[in-house]
Design a protein around this motif. Structure first.
Motif, short mmCIF file in Angstrom:
data_model
loop_
_atom_site.label_atom_id
_atom_site.label_comp_id
_atom_site.label_asym_id
_atom_site.label_seq_id
_atom_site.Cartn_x
_atom_site.Cartn_y
_atom_site.Cartn_z
N ILE A 145 0.83 -1.20 0.00
CA ILE A 145 0.00 0.00 0.00
C ILE A 145 0.87 1.25 0.00
O ILE A 145 0.53 2.26 -0.63
N THR A 146 2.00 1.17 0.68
CA THR A 146 2.94 2.29 0.68
C THR A 146 3.58 2.45 -0.69
O THR A 146 3.72 3.57 -1.20
N ALA A 147 3.96 1.34 -1.28
CA ALA A 147 4.56 1.39 -2.62
C ALA A 147 3.60 2.02 -3.62
O ALA A 147 4.02 2.82 -4.48
N LEU A 148 2.32 1.70 -3.52
CA LEU A 148 1.34 2.28 -4.44
C LEU A 148 1.22 3.79 -4.26
O LEU A 148 1.08 4.54 -5.23
N LYS A 149 1.31 4.26 -3.01
CA LYS A 149 1.27 5.70 -2.76
C LYS A 149 2.46 6.40 -3.40
O LYS A 149 2.33 7.48 -3.99
N VAL A 150 3.63 5.78 -3.30
CA VAL A 150 4.82 6.37 -3.89
C VAL A 150 4.72 6.40 -5.41
O VAL A 150 5.02 7.42 -6.05
N VAL A 151 4.29 5.30 -6.00
CA VAL A 151 4.13 5.25 -7.46
C VAL A 151 3.16 6.33 -7.92
O VAL A 151 3.42 7.06 -8.89
N GLU A 152 2.05 6.47 -7.24
CA GLU A 152 1.05 7.47 -7.61
C GLU A 152 1.64 8.88 -7.52
O GLU A 152 1.45 9.70 -8.43
N ALA A 153 2.36 9.18 -6.44
CA ALA A 153 2.91 10.52 -6.25
C ALA A 153 3.99 10.85 -7.27
O ALA A 153 4.01 11.94 -7.84
N VAL A 154 4.88 9.89 -7.51
CA VAL A 154 5.97 10.14 -8.45
C VAL A 154 5.44 10.22 -9.88
O VAL A 154 5.87 11.08 -10.67
N ARG A 155 4.49 9.38 -10.22
CA ARG A 155 3.94 9.40 -11.58
C ARG A 155 3.25 10.74 -11.85
O ARG A 155 3.34 11.29 -12.96
N ALA A 156 2.57 11.29 -10.84
CA ALA A 156 1.88 12.56 -11.02
C ALA A 156 2.87 13.72 -11.12
O ALA A 156 2.67 14.65 -11.91
N ALA A 157 3.95 13.67 -10.33
CA ALA A 157 4.92 14.76 -10.31
C ALA A 157 5.88 14.71 -11.49
O ALA A 157 6.39 15.76 -11.91
N ALA A 158 6.14 13.52 -11.99
CA ALA A 158 7.11 13.35 -13.08
C ALA A 158 6.51 12.47 -14.17
O ALA A 158 6.83 11.27 -14.26
N PRO A 159 5.62 13.01 -14.99
CA PRO A 159 5.05 12.21 -16.09
C PRO A 159 6.16 11.62 -16.95
O PRO A 159 7.18 12.26 -17.19
N GLY A 160 5.97 10.40 -17.37
CA GLY A 160 7.01 9.70 -18.11
C GLY A 160 7.82 8.75 -17.26
O GLY A 160 8.66 8.01 -17.78
N SER A 161 7.58 8.75 -15.93
CA SER A 161 8.26 7.80 -15.05
C SER A 161 7.77 6.39 -15.34
O SER A 161 6.60 6.17 -15.64
N SER A 162 8.67 5.43 -15.24
CA SER A 162 8.30 4.03 -15.36
C SER A 162 8.88 3.29 -14.16
O SER A 162 9.86 3.73 -13.56
N PHE A 163 8.28 2.15 -13.83
CA PHE A 163 8.58 1.50 -12.56
C PHE A 163 8.87 0.01 -12.71
O PHE A 163 8.38 -0.65 -13.62
#
Length: 307
Positions: free
Chosen positions: A119-137
């Motif tokens: 659940i924490t990992a999902l929060k991080v993915v969501e935040a980083v994806r929103a702040a830096a479009p084009g991020s991949s994981f």
């Protein structure tokens, strides 16, 4: 000092007296290993001499357990290494046994796991994806790595599952799935330190975020999980104080460890943040900077004994 800022002479000693060394903690890539990923004969000899002198050596790396074959022949009697930036303590002797019998690692080499909750990992993915479009994981599990279609493929891991990070993290709960060791975030346009600063600003409250690659590749671990915190736990179990530890590193994921250890060395090829955090500096990894310091530690010990 060379034109690129690298130290080209003897290591700089930290200021002031230091207690007897009981444990050496060293990063691998860019530190103990040369750029071709080899361990030099001089370094092998220095590691063996440290063990003979009763000084424990811990490899402390961002690498996953399955990529530790490069140093498994040089691990000491304890057999342990700290992997995935502190998310796992592994028994390299167990890995070797499994490989020799053809049974695979079967997960039994993990002595300790400090997971990143899904659940924490999902929060991080969501935040980083929103702040830096084009991020991949990518998602690093105790069983291997899985990644998104846009993520640079792991040619060393052909069996990876490919799906969105959300799908990879939602496919099971923490109770019935392999633990998540870390999430990797990649960006093809942002500069490495810019990407790190941005990710920490939007997701640093959820997880530990660092980097060890020269590219824009971030490594995301559970809250409070780092090389330093796991090394501290291992040392506490052995009755070893920070003052008795000598640490080596070259990249931002080493900063906390170098600050925690009583004596620490930035490699001649180190990132500026690492140089600022360390109490001393040695020559570059391609010049056997770790071996050079170990040799001096042992020579100083011999001189004190003979005095």
């Amino acid at each position: 000092m060379g034109e690129d800022g690298a130290v080209t002479s003897a290591p700089q000693r930290p200021d002031g007296p230091t207690p007897a060394t009981r444990l050496i903690a060293t990063d691998l890539d860019g530190t103990l290993l040369r750029d071709d990923k080899s361990v030099s004969e001089r370094t092998v000899a220095a590691l063996a001499a440290a063990e003979e002198a009763g000084i424990a050596v811990f490899f402390v790396t961002g690498r996953p357990a399955r990529w530790m074959g490069v140093v498994s022949d040089h691990v000491q009697g304890h057999g342990l290494a700290i992997c995935a930036n502190g998310a796992a303590v592994v028994d390299l002797h167990a890995i070797d046994r499994h490989a020799a019998t053809g049974r695979g690692s079967s997960g039994r080499e993990f002595v300790q796991v400090r997971p990143l909750p899904r659940i924490t990992a999902l929060k991080v993915v969501e935040a980083v994806r929103a702040a830096a479009p084009g991020s991949s994981f990518a998602v690093e599990l105790t069983t291997g790595i899985n990644y998104e279609p846009q993520y640079p493929p792991f040619f060393q891991d052909p069996g990876a599952n490919v799906a969105t990070a959300e799908e990879l993290l939602h496919e099971a709960t923490d109770d019935d799935a392999a633990p998540v060791l870390k999430v990797l975030a990649h960006h093809s346009e942002l500069a490495p330190d810019e990407f790190l600063a941005l990710a920490r600003s939007v997701a640093g409250a959820y997880a530990s975020i660092t980097r060890s690659s020269p590219t824009s590749l971030l490594e995301i671990s559970g809250p409070g999980v780092s090389k330093a915190s796991t090394l501290a736990l291992c040392c506490e179990e052995r009755g070893i104080s920070p003052a008795e530890v000598v640490a080596f590193g070259d990249m931002p994921n080493d900063v906390e460890m170098l600050g925690w250890a009583g004596t620490s060395y930035a490699m001649g090829n180190a990132h500026p943040d690492v140089i600022a955090a360390a109490s001393g500096r040695t020559v570059a990894n391609n010049e056997d900077g770790v071996a050079l310091v170990i040799e001096r530690i042992l020579a100083d010990r011999t001189a004190r004994t003979e005095a």
